[in-house]
Scaffold this motif. Structure first.
Motif, PDB file in Angstrom:
ATOM      1  N   UNK A  75       0.843  -1.188   0.000  1.00  6.57           N
ATOM      2  CA  UNK A  75       0.000   0.000   0.000  1.00  6.57           C
ATOM      3  C   UNK A  75       0.885   1.247   0.000  1.00  6.57           C
ATOM      4  N   UNK A  76       0.266   2.379  -0.321  1.00  5.71           N
ATOM      5  CA  UNK A  76       1.055   3.608  -0.474  1.00  5.71           C
ATOM      6  C   UNK A  76       1.358   4.311   0.840  1.00  5.71           C
ATOM      7  N   UNK A  77       0.530   4.042   1.826  1.00  9.01           N
ATOM      8  CA  UNK A  77       0.688   4.760   3.099  1.00  9.01           C
ATOM      9  C   UNK A  77       0.487   3.783   4.247  1.00  9.01           C
ATOM     10  N   UNK A  78       1.431   3.771   5.161  1.00  8.98           N
ATOM     11  CA  UNK A  78       1.284   2.897   6.330  1.00  8.98           C
ATOM     12  C   UNK A  78       2.054   3.491   7.491  1.00  8.98           C
ATOM     13  N   UNK A  79       1.959   2.864   8.627  1.00  6.76           N
ATOM     14  CA  UNK A  79       2.702   3.337   9.787  1.00  6.76           C
ATOM     15  C   UNK A  79       3.721   2.297  10.184  1.00  6.76           C
ATOM     16  N   UNK A  80       4.837   2.797  10.684  1.00  7.50           N
ATOM     17  CA  UNK A  80       5.913   1.871  11.009  1.00  7.50           C
ATOM     18  C   UNK A  80       6.638   2.338  12.258  1.00  7.50           C
ATOM     19  N   UNK A  81       6.937   1.386  13.116  1.00 12.82           N
ATOM     20  CA  UNK A  81       7.839   1.658  14.226  1.00 12.82           C
ATOM     21  C   UNK A  81       9.207   1.183  13.774  1.00 12.82           C
ATOM     22  N   UNK A  82      10.145   2.106  13.774  1.00 13.83           N
ATOM     23  CA  UNK A  82      11.467   1.817  13.232  1.00 13.83           C
ATOM     24  C   UNK A  82      12.519   2.053  14.302  1.00 13.83           C
TER      25      UNK A  82
END
Length: 467
Positions: free
Chosen positions: A308-315
């Motif tokens: 998908x084009x937009x997501x959330x991530x903990x990095x």
RNA sequence: GGACAGAUGGCCGAGCGGUUGAAGGCGUCGGUUUGCUAAACCGAUGUAGGGGCUUAUACCCCUACCGCGGGUUCGAAUCCCGCUCUGUCCGCCA
């Protein structure tokens, strides 16, 4: 960016490295440009040294004579004027010669710099050689109690699995139609418990890293300048992957880019800095929205929440001393955090040592984590997907490649400024992680059990029920 | 969005077109003195590129860098032009 001095000393290492990564770089041109540049520079510096010497010797004299000239009557000026012309002859000649060399330099320097940016970091020597993801080597697998990912889902659980697409529809967790209506393909809307599950897993991962692993939580910009993208190594190669805000066309000074990972913001933090030794290692974690154009992925994983084009991530990111052993230790530690989280969520997964052909420009070593997704893979005769591992995490060691580009240094034990080593690793990316979460924890009645660690972030409920 | 002001080393802060990599102060490091600490005194203390020497450090030499990019000049931190950034005030605003 690679160290041009290291390249001069041992070009073969970089040529081989690019070859192993399956990347094409015009090395003969780089060598030629580098030599030209150096020759011009050497000559230019000699001329400038001569200029400086003359400036100290004859400069003040010239000034004095010019002063006298002004105070004099017209007819007496001849002799002084002659002296002046003689004194100025050499500096004027040098000035012209310098101008020529400077022009030559401005012809080769930009091309040289541009080409240098495209040279990939050579893979670490113990990274297995291979052409692409098929040659990656499995390191280990982990299964939760009572589930064996080697066997079909139905064998494990006694009923046929639904895919996450089916689950999010029946449980009303995602509205793809409206997402597409508003923003086009590969967009989605998280609804109700879908949004809560998404938030829960992000929040859980961030808290875990901060509370259990001693990482510093940060909120960083996801809209950045080009320097951040180049500095972190995503540009120029990945330019097509990033959304581009053309602010310059509106009269503003800089264009901006949406970041595809929190790594950009976390690493950009200390660009152009020289840190003290005791500031290291930097251990940062962020939760941020990520934007990816997915250019070149047309037709791949078009349905569902996978791509998908937009997501959330903990990095998570670590910046440590320029020490190979230390970087390897951090690599393990970061992966350990990921495994702890996946195990607490009871998701079957495996670790893959990526081969040289699967590495990017900037990393020298990468381990992917793949979670078992029952809804992935080819369908069997009865129309039920076979299940397959799908990438959910990626842990990279970058050596000093990134810090060199970012000009991020520290003073080592001897007080010398040294480029630091960097590592980064997904902690969790959602909604993608929701795929195994939903598919693994689904029940025969169509409900989904929420793993214990997420419940407190979801109003205490244990299940998402259909209807 | 409008109006001003500014940008100099790790920090503060001087700086006439030539002898300024840059005064002075602070900080930091080393030394002397000292029961300890503190103080005082002395000395050192930027980054990058290239070259010499070296097994390698150290050391020596050259070049560049006073926000960035151009220009004027024999010579620019200093003069001119453009840009960027920061600050202050006013307006607007989640």
């Amino acid at each position: 960016m690679i160290d041009i001095k290291a390249f001069r000393e041992n070009p073969a290492r970089f040529v081989q490295g690019a070859k192993d990564k399956g990347m094409n770089v015009d090395f003969p041109r780089l060598t030629a440009l580098d030599e030209q540049r150096r020759n011009i520079l050497t000559e230019l510096e000699h001329k400038r040294a001569e200029q400086n010497r003359l400036g100290k010797e004859s400069g003040p004299q010239i000034g004095k004579l010019k002063g006298q000239l002004k105070a004099m009557a017209e007819q007496d000026r001849g002799a002084i004027q002659q002296q002046l012309t003689a004194l100025e002859a050499t500096p004027i000649r040098l000035k012209n010669e310098v101008a020529v060399l400077e022009r030559m330099l401005s012809d080769v320097e930009p091309a040289w710099a541009e080409l240098l940016l495209t040279v990939p970091q050579p893979p670490a020597t113990d990274v297995p050689k291979g052409a692409g993801s098929d040659d990656n080597i499995e390191i280990r697998r982990w299964n939760p109690t009572g589930f064996d990912a080697a066997k079909p889902f139905a064998t494990n659980r006694g009923f046929k699995p639904r895919t996450h697409q089916e689950l999010v529809r029946s449980l009303r967790l995602v509205d793809f139609e409206r997402g597409v209506k508003m923003s086009g393909t590969r967009h989605y809307v998280l609804t109700g418990m879908g949004m809560r599950l998404h938030q829960a897993v992000i929040r859980y991962a961030l808290d875990f890293m901060a509370d259990q692993r001693g990482f510093q939580p940060m909120g960083i910009p996801v809209i950045v300048r080009e320097e951040c993208m180049i500095g972190t190594g995503f540009f120029p190669a990945g330019r097509e992957q990033a959304y581009h805000l053309e602010e310059s066309k509106r009269g503003n000074s800089h264009d901006l880019f949406l970041t595809g990972t929190g790594e950009v913001g976390l690493m950009g933090l200390h660009a152009e800095e020289i840190l003290s030794l005791d500031a290291l290692p930097l251990k940062y974690v962020t939760a941020s929205t990520c934007f990816r154009r997915e250019a070149g992925a047309a037709g791949k994983d078009t349905a569902g929440l996978y791509r998908i084009h937009q997501f959330d991530k903990v990095e998570q990111v670590v910046v440590c001393r320029a020490d190979d052993a230390e970087s390897r230790t951090w690599h393990k530690t970061m992966l350990e955090s990921v495994e702890m989280i996946l195990q607490s969520l009871e998701l079957p997964y495996r670790l893959l040592q990526c081969c040289t052909g699967d590495l990017g420009v900037k990393n020298e070593d990468m381990i992917d984590v793949e979670c078992w997704m029952p809804g992935r893979g080819d369908s069997t005769a009865d129309g039920v997907p076979s299940g397959a591992y799908g990438e959910t995490h990626s842990a990279s060691r970058l050596g000093d490649f990134q810090c060199r580009r970012l000009n991020l240094r520290y003073k080592d034990e001897g007080g010398r400024p040294t480029f630091a080593y960097a590592l980064n690793n997904t902690v969790v990316a959602s909604p993608r992680i929701m795929i195994p979460l939903l598919e693994i924890h689904q029940n025969a009645d169509g409900s989904v059990t929420i793993p214990a660690p997420l419940r407190k972030h979801m109003g205490g409920i244990e299940r998402i029920e259909p209807g």
